[in-house]
Design a protein around this motif. Sequence first.
Motif, PDB file in Angstrom:
ATOM      1  N   SER A 206      -2.770   6.675  -0.004  1.00 52.20           N
ATOM      2  CA  SER A 206      -2.478   7.479   1.182  1.00 52.20           C
ATOM      3  C   SER A 206      -0.977   7.402   1.510  1.00 52.20           C
ATOM      4  O   SER A 206      -0.350   6.342   1.370  1.00 52.20           O
ATOM      5  CB  SER A 206      -3.305   6.990   2.377  1.00 52.20           C
ATOM      6  OG  SER A 206      -4.682   7.087   2.091  1.00 52.20           O
ATOM      7  N   PRO A 208       2.179   8.366   4.417  1.00 47.82           N
ATOM      8  CA  PRO A 208       2.345   8.599   5.868  1.00 47.82           C
ATOM      9  C   PRO A 208       2.591  10.066   6.213  1.00 47.82           C
ATOM     10  O   PRO A 208       2.202  10.534   7.272  1.00 47.82           O
ATOM     11  CB  PRO A 208       3.540   7.732   6.231  1.00 47.82           C
ATOM     12  CG  PRO A 208       4.281   7.538   4.950  1.00 47.82           C
ATOM     13  CD  PRO A 208       3.244   7.539   3.865  1.00 47.82           C
ATOM     14  N   GLU A 242      -1.080  14.376   2.208  1.00 44.93           N
ATOM     15  CA  GLU A 242      -0.793  12.963   2.447  1.00 44.93           C
ATOM     16  C   GLU A 242      -1.551  12.045   1.490  1.00 44.93           C
ATOM     17  O   GLU A 242      -2.128  11.030   1.877  1.00 44.93           O
ATOM     18  CB  GLU A 242      -1.126  12.600   3.904  1.00 44.93           C
ATOM     19  CG  GLU A 242      -0.310  13.385   4.928  1.00 44.93           C
ATOM     20  CD  GLU A 242      -0.685  13.021   6.352  1.00 44.93           C
ATOM     21  OE1 GLU A 242      -1.651  12.235   6.517  1.00 44.93           O
ATOM     22  OE2 GLU A 242      -0.036  13.503   7.294  1.00 44.93           O
ATOM     23  N   GLU A 262       2.084   1.562  -3.116  1.00 50.33           N
ATOM     24  CA  GLU A 262       1.906   1.260  -1.690  1.00 50.33           C
ATOM     25  C   GLU A 262       3.083   0.448  -1.158  1.00 50.33           C
ATOM     26  O   GLU A 262       3.562   0.676  -0.035  1.00 50.33           O
ATOM     27  CB  GLU A 262       0.591   0.501  -1.473  1.00 50.33           C
ATOM     28  CG  GLU A 262      -0.647   1.368  -1.638  1.00 50.33           C
ATOM     29  CD  GLU A 262      -1.928   0.566  -1.429  1.00 50.33           C
ATOM     30  OE1 GLU A 262      -1.838  -0.680  -1.341  1.00 50.33           O
ATOM     31  OE2 GLU A 262      -3.013   1.173  -1.357  1.00 50.33           O
ATOM     32  N   LYS A 263       3.565  -0.525  -1.946  1.00 55.42           N
ATOM     33  CA  LYS A 263       4.717  -1.322  -1.520  1.00 55.42           C
ATOM     34  C   LYS A 263       5.975  -0.454  -1.403  1.00 55.42           C
ATOM     35  O   LYS A 263       6.772  -0.608  -0.455  1.00 55.42           O
ATOM     36  CB  LYS A 263       4.957  -2.466  -2.499  1.00 55.42           C
ATOM     37  CG  LYS A 263       3.913  -3.572  -2.434  1.00 55.42           C
ATOM     38  CD  LYS A 263       4.256  -4.690  -3.406  1.00 55.42           C
ATOM     39  CE  LYS A 263       3.258  -5.836  -3.305  1.00 55.42           C
ATOM     40  NZ  LYS A 263       3.571  -6.941  -4.245  1.00 55.42           N
ATOM     41  N   VAL A 265       6.124   2.772  -0.826  1.00 60.55           N
ATOM     42  CA  VAL A 265       5.978   3.661   0.339  1.00 60.55           C
ATOM     43  C   VAL A 265       6.232   2.874   1.617  1.00 60.55           C
ATOM     44  O   VAL A 265       6.891   3.350   2.561  1.00 60.55           O
ATOM     45  CB  VAL A 265       4.576   4.314   0.348  1.00 60.55           C
ATOM     46  CG1 VAL A 265       4.328   5.043   1.669  1.00 60.55           C
ATOM     47  CG2 VAL A 265       4.437   5.272  -0.818  1.00 60.55           C
ATOM     48  N   SER A 266       5.696   1.641   1.678  1.00 56.63           N
ATOM     49  CA  SER A 266       5.899   0.822   2.870  1.00 56.63           C
ATOM     50  C   SER A 266       7.366   0.421   3.035  1.00 56.63           C
ATOM     51  O   SER A 266       7.885   0.386   4.150  1.00 56.63           O
ATOM     52  CB  SER A 266       5.010  -0.426   2.784  1.00 56.63           C
ATOM     53  OG  SER A 266       5.244  -1.276   3.868  1.00 56.63           O
ATOM     54  N   ASP A 267       8.021   0.102   1.910  1.00 61.90           N
ATOM     55  CA  ASP A 267       9.427  -0.323   1.981  1.00 61.90           C
ATOM     56  C   ASP A 267      10.364   0.858   2.262  1.00 61.90           C
ATOM     57  O   ASP A 267      11.355   0.711   2.975  1.00 61.90           O
ATOM     58  CB  ASP A 267       9.799  -1.001   0.664  1.00 61.90           C
ATOM     59  CG  ASP A 267      11.216  -1.547   0.678  1.00 61.90           C
ATOM     60  OD1 ASP A 267      11.508  -2.397   1.534  1.00 61.90           O
ATOM     61  OD2 ASP A 267      12.006  -1.105  -0.169  1.00 61.90           O
ATOM     62  N   GLY A 268      10.052   2.007   1.674  1.00 63.09           N
ATOM     63  CA  GLY A 268      10.877   3.199   1.900  1.00 63.09           C
ATOM     64  C   GLY A 268      12.006   3.351   0.907  1.00 63.09           C
ATOM     65  O   GLY A 268      12.568   4.447   0.759  1.00 63.09           O
ATOM     66  N   THR A 282       4.705  -6.877  -8.916  1.00 65.93           N
ATOM     67  CA  THR A 282       3.273  -6.576  -8.743  1.00 65.93           C
ATOM     68  C   THR A 282       2.467  -7.015  -9.962  1.00 65.93           C
ATOM     69  O   THR A 282       1.352  -7.544  -9.833  1.00 65.93           O
ATOM     70  CB  THR A 282       3.075  -5.077  -8.499  1.00 65.93           C
ATOM     71  OG1 THR A 282       3.848  -4.672  -7.368  1.00 65.93           O
ATOM     72  CG2 THR A 282       1.611  -4.760  -8.258  1.00 65.93           C
TER      73      THR A 282
END
Length: 511
Positions: A206, A208, A242, A262-263, A265-268, A282
Amino acid sequence: MAEMILIIIAALLVGLGAGYLIRKMIAESKISSAEVAAKRIVDEATQHANSLKREKELEAKEEAHRLRVEIEKESKERRSELQRMERRLLQKEESLDRKISNVEQKEERLRNKEEENRKTEEKLQQLHLEQLSELEKISGMTSEEAKELLMQRVRDDIDHEIMMMVKDMETQAKEEGEKKAREIVTLAIQRCAADHVSESTVSVVSLPNDEMKGRIIGREGRNIRALETLTGIDLIIDDTPEAVIISGFDPIRREVARIALEKLVSDGRIHPARIEEIVEKTRKEIDAQIKEEGERATFETKVHGLHPELVTLLGKLRYRTSYGQNVLQHSIEVSHLAGIMAAELGLDVTISKRAGLLHDIGKAIDHETEGSHVEIGAELAKKYKESPITINAIEAHHGDIDFNTLEAVLIQSADAISAVRPGARRETLEAYIKRLEKLENIADSFDGVEKAYAIHAGREIRIMVKPDRIDDYSSIKVAREIVKKVESELEYPGQIKVTVIRETRAVDYAK
């Protein structure tokens, strides 16, 4: 002077002569006395000797008389004994003569009877041949034809009795076996709690917002290419809002890609260098997690002493699914079930749990190595020095080879129980329908079957047979043949119950 000397000499001579004569006389007197004494002694000795001689002669005569009497007595006794023996011998000879005479008479009678029996047998043989010829004329059949007819009737009777015995034995065995098996399986299932919703690997990440899709693709697609190259999977970015779809045949690579994405996307911060760093980090995390999952499985099942490589391969099963069922959880569940059933049956619990945990170990690398997971699993077990019982259980749990031990049978049963419990696996509707149709077609292919119905989601098939063509005992044979054909031609989880139904209806009308 001279005369004196002569006188003296003469006197001396006279004295000497007188002395000689006197001594002679004295000596003769002593000799005479000695001779008398000696004669007297000799006479006395002679008399004594004669007396002793007479005494010894008397004693000798008495001893001889005594010995003669004893010898005569002994001889008399021996003569009496010899006479008695002679009489006994004569009696025995007479008895033997009588017996020989009786035996000769019996032999003569036996010879006569044998001759009579031979003649009687010849007459009976002749009568038998005459009666057989007469029977052949009356029946219009030869003896061989009659024998074949009789044998056929006997075979029919034996088949009928055998089918009755088989039916009775099957009924008794089924009642007792099903009762005991139901108790053991129920106990095993009750004691082994497992999730009814199977876990599967997630392939969708997913986002954001949809703007993140562009950042994942990067300038001229460098970010997505770097991610695909480093992970070995494909990223599908389409119109799905999304969300990014991850596609790949290797579940571990897919998991590495999912977590890394996912990491990111979370970190940007998304660029090739950062992607490489996150993917490598990972991958190490996944390797550690794989090892932890393998150790957790061995700790949970209390299976110790596994080779480290086997423990790692067990951890890889955490990311492998079969019909939606997580293979590691399935292996743990099979280990528990096999151990419980082995304890109930008095078998080796340790070996059963070990074989249950390793039975699907080949699925950890079946996408990397050619061959079925059964063959791969058996090779791995041999490579890491597992016991022959464990190897046979791995090779036989899908029926590819024969069972060598009861523990191997338990592994197959536990595998079936784990696979067929509600919610354990998912199956596509199309494959499900095809399997049911094939099951019904197999039953319809037998002669005498009127209609077949697959029920209980393919766990049972009920077959209606024509009563005028299939009797009660033949229905047992039909059920067995259908079972064999289903086992050889159809692949299915668990077991399928085959029920043959024969119904006879008598219909009449009152007018």
